[in-house]
Design an enzyme around this catalytic site. Sequence first.
Site, mmCIF file in Angstrom:
data_model
loop_
_atom_site.group_PDB
_atom_site.id
_atom_site.type_symbol
_atom_site.label_atom_id
_atom_site.label_comp_id
_atom_site.label_asym_id
_atom_site.label_seq_id
_atom_site.Cartn_x
_atom_site.Cartn_y
_atom_site.Cartn_z
ATOM 1 N N ASP A 36 37.359 0.769 -8.763
ATOM 2 C CA ASP A 36 36.536 1.569 -7.860
ATOM 3 C C ASP A 36 35.453 2.387 -8.576
ATOM 4 O O ASP A 36 34.958 3.372 -8.061
ATOM 5 C CB ASP A 36 37.407 2.479 -6.982
ATOM 6 C CG ASP A 36 38.343 3.327 -7.819
ATOM 7 O OD1 ASP A 36 38.307 3.190 -9.057
ATOM 8 O OD2 ASP A 36 39.090 4.132 -7.243
ATOM 9 N N HIS A 240 18.414 -10.553 -29.605
ATOM 10 C CA HIS A 240 19.038 -9.724 -28.559
ATOM 11 C C HIS A 240 20.308 -9.043 -29.053
ATOM 12 O O HIS A 240 21.290 -8.950 -28.320
ATOM 13 C CB HIS A 240 19.312 -10.568 -27.302
ATOM 14 C CG HIS A 240 18.068 -10.943 -26.575
ATOM 15 N ND1 HIS A 240 18.000 -11.989 -25.682
ATOM 16 C CD2 HIS A 240 16.818 -10.415 -26.614
ATOM 17 C CE1 HIS A 240 16.761 -12.082 -25.214
ATOM 18 N NE2 HIS A 240 16.030 -11.141 -25.770
ATOM 19 N N ASP A 257 14.702 -1.415 -31.015
ATOM 20 C CA ASP A 257 13.925 -1.756 -29.828
ATOM 21 C C ASP A 257 14.557 -0.980 -28.686
ATOM 22 O O ASP A 257 15.648 -1.326 -28.220
ATOM 23 C CB ASP A 257 14.003 -3.272 -29.595
ATOM 24 C CG ASP A 257 13.198 -3.734 -28.388
ATOM 25 O OD1 ASP A 257 12.788 -2.894 -27.569
ATOM 26 O OD2 ASP A 257 12.991 -4.961 -28.262
ATOM 27 N N ASP A 268 9.007 0.291 -23.446
ATOM 28 C CA ASP A 268 9.630 -0.783 -24.237
ATOM 29 C C ASP A 268 8.976 -0.772 -25.622
ATOM 30 O O ASP A 268 7.880 -1.305 -25.791
ATOM 31 C CB ASP A 268 9.391 -2.118 -23.508
ATOM 32 C CG ASP A 268 10.022 -3.297 -24.226
ATOM 33 O OD1 ASP A 268 10.762 -3.088 -25.206
ATOM 34 O OD2 ASP A 268 9.757 -4.444 -23.803
ATOM 35 N N HIS A 347 9.158 -16.023 -30.695
ATOM 36 C CA HIS A 347 8.993 -15.531 -29.320
ATOM 37 C C HIS A 347 7.515 -15.254 -29.030
ATOM 38 O O HIS A 347 6.670 -15.381 -29.909
ATOM 39 C CB HIS A 347 9.855 -14.286 -29.069
ATOM 40 C CG HIS A 347 9.579 -13.117 -29.975
ATOM 41 N ND1 HIS A 347 8.470 -12.312 -29.847
ATOM 42 C CD2 HIS A 347 10.286 -12.612 -31.030
ATOM 43 C CE1 HIS A 347 8.514 -11.358 -30.755
ATOM 44 N NE2 HIS A 347 9.597 -11.519 -31.506
ATOM 45 N N HIS A 351 4.772 -9.298 -22.760
ATOM 46 C CA HIS A 351 5.100 -9.566 -21.351
ATOM 47 C C HIS A 351 4.505 -8.438 -20.523
ATOM 48 O O HIS A 351 4.194 -7.362 -21.058
ATOM 49 C CB HIS A 351 6.620 -9.659 -21.162
ATOM 50 C CG HIS A 351 7.387 -8.528 -21.785
ATOM 51 N ND1 HIS A 351 7.511 -7.307 -21.181
ATOM 52 C CD2 HIS A 351 8.016 -8.399 -22.990
ATOM 53 C CE1 HIS A 351 8.216 -6.493 -21.964
ATOM 54 N NE2 HIS A 351 8.527 -7.128 -23.084
ATOM 55 N N HIS A 358 10.592 -6.566 -18.114
ATOM 56 C CA HIS A 358 9.827 -7.820 -18.076
ATOM 57 C C HIS A 358 9.274 -7.881 -16.660
ATOM 58 O O HIS A 358 9.917 -8.396 -15.757
ATOM 59 C CB HIS A 358 10.711 -9.031 -18.395
ATOM 60 C CG HIS A 358 11.219 -8.996 -19.813
ATOM 61 N ND1 HIS A 358 12.239 -9.782 -20.258
ATOM 62 C CD2 HIS A 358 10.842 -8.265 -20.883
ATOM 63 C CE1 HIS A 358 12.463 -9.528 -21.545
ATOM 64 N NE2 HIS A 358 11.635 -8.609 -21.942
ATOM 65 N N GLU A 381 3.994 -7.306 -29.075
ATOM 66 C CA GLU A 381 5.188 -7.207 -29.907
ATOM 67 C C GLU A 381 5.454 -8.425 -30.808
ATOM 68 O O GLU A 381 6.461 -9.103 -30.672
ATOM 69 C CB GLU A 381 6.412 -6.976 -29.029
ATOM 70 C CG GLU A 381 6.561 -7.935 -27.845
ATOM 71 C CD GLU A 381 7.877 -7.705 -27.086
ATOM 72 O OE1 GLU A 381 8.946 -7.663 -27.736
ATOM 73 O OE2 GLU A 381 7.836 -7.592 -25.846
ATOM 74 N N TYR A 385 11.130 -13.038 -38.537
ATOM 75 C CA TYR A 385 12.586 -12.958 -38.694
ATOM 76 C C TYR A 385 13.031 -13.967 -39.753
ATOM 77 O O TYR A 385 12.851 -15.172 -39.581
ATOM 78 C CB TYR A 385 13.281 -13.255 -37.351
ATOM 79 C CG TYR A 385 12.698 -12.415 -36.230
ATOM 80 C CD1 TYR A 385 13.206 -11.144 -35.952
ATOM 81 C CD2 TYR A 385 11.601 -12.864 -35.487
ATOM 82 C CE1 TYR A 385 12.643 -10.346 -34.948
ATOM 83 C CE2 TYR A 385 11.027 -12.086 -34.492
ATOM 84 C CZ TYR A 385 11.546 -10.835 -34.230
ATOM 85 O OH TYR A 385 10.984 -10.057 -33.249
ATOM 86 N N ARG A 403 9.940 -6.350 -36.001
ATOM 87 C CA ARG A 403 9.134 -6.457 -34.771
ATOM 88 C C ARG A 403 8.453 -5.094 -34.586
ATOM 89 O O ARG A 403 9.054 -4.049 -34.873
ATOM 90 C CB ARG A 403 10.014 -6.798 -33.558
ATOM 91 C CG ARG A 403 9.232 -6.911 -32.261
ATOM 92 C CD ARG A 403 9.987 -7.618 -31.122
ATOM 93 N NE ARG A 403 11.195 -6.950 -30.703
ATOM 94 C CZ ARG A 403 12.429 -7.357 -31.012
ATOM 95 N NH1 ARG A 403 12.614 -8.446 -31.728
ATOM 96 N NH2 ARG A 403 13.484 -6.687 -30.598
ATOM 97 N N GLU A 405 6.412 -3.143 -31.568
ATOM 98 C CA GLU A 405 6.117 -3.309 -30.137
ATOM 99 C C GLU A 405 5.534 -2.037 -29.544
ATOM 100 O O GLU A 405 6.124 -0.959 -29.663
ATOM 101 C CB GLU A 405 7.412 -3.665 -29.383
ATOM 102 C CG GLU A 405 7.226 -3.752 -27.875
ATOM 103 C CD GLU A 405 8.465 -4.242 -27.145
ATOM 104 O OE1 GLU A 405 9.583 -3.981 -27.618
ATOM 105 O OE2 GLU A 405 8.294 -4.896 -26.090
HETATM 106 N N1 GLY Z 1 13.277 -5.076 -25.143
HETATM 107 C C1 GLY Z 1 13.005 -6.334 -24.599
HETATM 108 C C2 GLY Z 1 11.714 -6.849 -25.019
HETATM 109 O O1 GLY Z 1 11.143 -6.390 -25.970
HETATM 110 O O2 GLY Z 1 11.171 -7.712 -24.408
HETATM 111 MN MN MN Z 2 9.246 -6.180 -24.848
HETATM 112 MN MN MN Z 3 11.421 -4.402 -26.602
#
Ligand code: GLY
Ligand code: MN
Ligand code: MN
Length: 436
Positions: A36, A240, A257, A268, A347, A351, A358, A381, A385, A403, A405
């Site tokens: 619950d 991730h 991140d 983000d 990647h 986005h 996203h 971003e 890697y 990364r 971003e």
């Molecule tokens: N934190 C998710 C991305 O950078 O897209």
């Molecule tokens: Mn992002």
């Molecule tokens: Mn991110």
Amino acid sequence: MNITEFKRRRKQLMRTMDKNSIAILPTAPESVRNRDVHYPFRPDSDFYYLTGFDEPEAVAVLIPGRKHAEYILFCRAKDETKAMWDGPMAGQEGAVEDYGADDSFPISDLDEILPRMLEEKSRIFYAMGCNSDLDHRLSEWITKIKSKARSGMQSPMEIVELDHYLHDMRLYKSRSEISTMRKAANISATAHKKVMRKCQPGMMEYQLESEFRHSCAIKGARQQAYTSIVGGGNNSCVLHYIENNNELKDGDMLLIDAGCELDYYASDITRTYPVNGKFSKAQAELYQLVLDAQLAAIEQVKPGNHWNQPHDAAVKTIAKGLLKLGILKGTLPNALKKETYRKYYMHRTGHWLGMDVHDVGDYKVDGQWRELEPGMALTVEPGLYIPKGTRGVPRKYQGIGIRIEDDVVVTKEGYDILSKQVPKTIEEIESQMQTK
Ligand code: GLY
Ligand code: MN
Ligand code: MN
């Protein structure tokens, strides 16, 4: 957000709907965590965008041109006992007086009232596949209406993808949306700076995650826009990575991140830096390469350029740099053509960003990359890697994921970086980390 802004959005959507149509939008269902205990409730972004209503169990209905009421909100009826436990709810009076609905009914009457509203309509604007309970009920109502239609009543025949119209609206941020996104980015920026100052060898990744969340929460941003990624050493190469339960080691890099959500708008932001506060020569070489790529990508953010231009610029810089460092072999045209850089940069460069991290909005229009226009918000971003054990790469570059971003809004002149307060150059980062 001001109540008139929600009204303006509803009017704008209704203008794109033809006469004889109806739009139906449910909010998100509440979700059970265990037994619950529920997850904190978060309204559906499309629903909230049009209503500003943040209670669970609600359905908004828009019927352009309807005399009696164009905007009808179904929501929970006032219940004194429930209010004693869970706090006050708007009820039908609140829906009209505080949220600008033209009319409101208890959500428990949905099955009785909504089918009658559907009866005279020929098009239903609805996002199929997002809410299985309402999908199911809607199809039952339509079946019933169709069976009546055989005895002479008109039936609603066509379901139109609501997303198409609404997501295009959401892609262009208003002044007040950008102001909220800027606040969210500022709160996250302060939190990133605090984490930089706290970071030192021997700490656990989750301790930095907690510092970040605490810094956001005491400023009122109690939710994160997504689960933070806090990865030291080789963990920074897992895109991730959210376990965040390892020790941070002297000599390793840390990738964080993380971004808060404020008033249902996301930030983000990613930064990468050495756990001990001082870049080694190899770390600095890779870092500067990603930073150059990010700066080159940001320079491509301007009206008239298309969505993929920042990505192309980042890829070109990274491929060139990897060739120079000897991590890639051959020529630049070949590396770009064969996409050999993808082994290390797999990647995309960003986005859309907004109520959802996203965010919604098409990246292509009629098969072509979309043109950037003022008011659009996106992340930039790029990354690199190189996990431990990568063959053919000198050991000094291994176990490093980087990364960088930022959150960027397209302006008339070019761009505005909402997250610019977070240190980014090697000097800025080292100096921030020394500030204790
Ligand atoms: N934190 C998710 C991305 O950078 O897209
Ligand atoms: Mn992002
Ligand atoms: Mn991110």
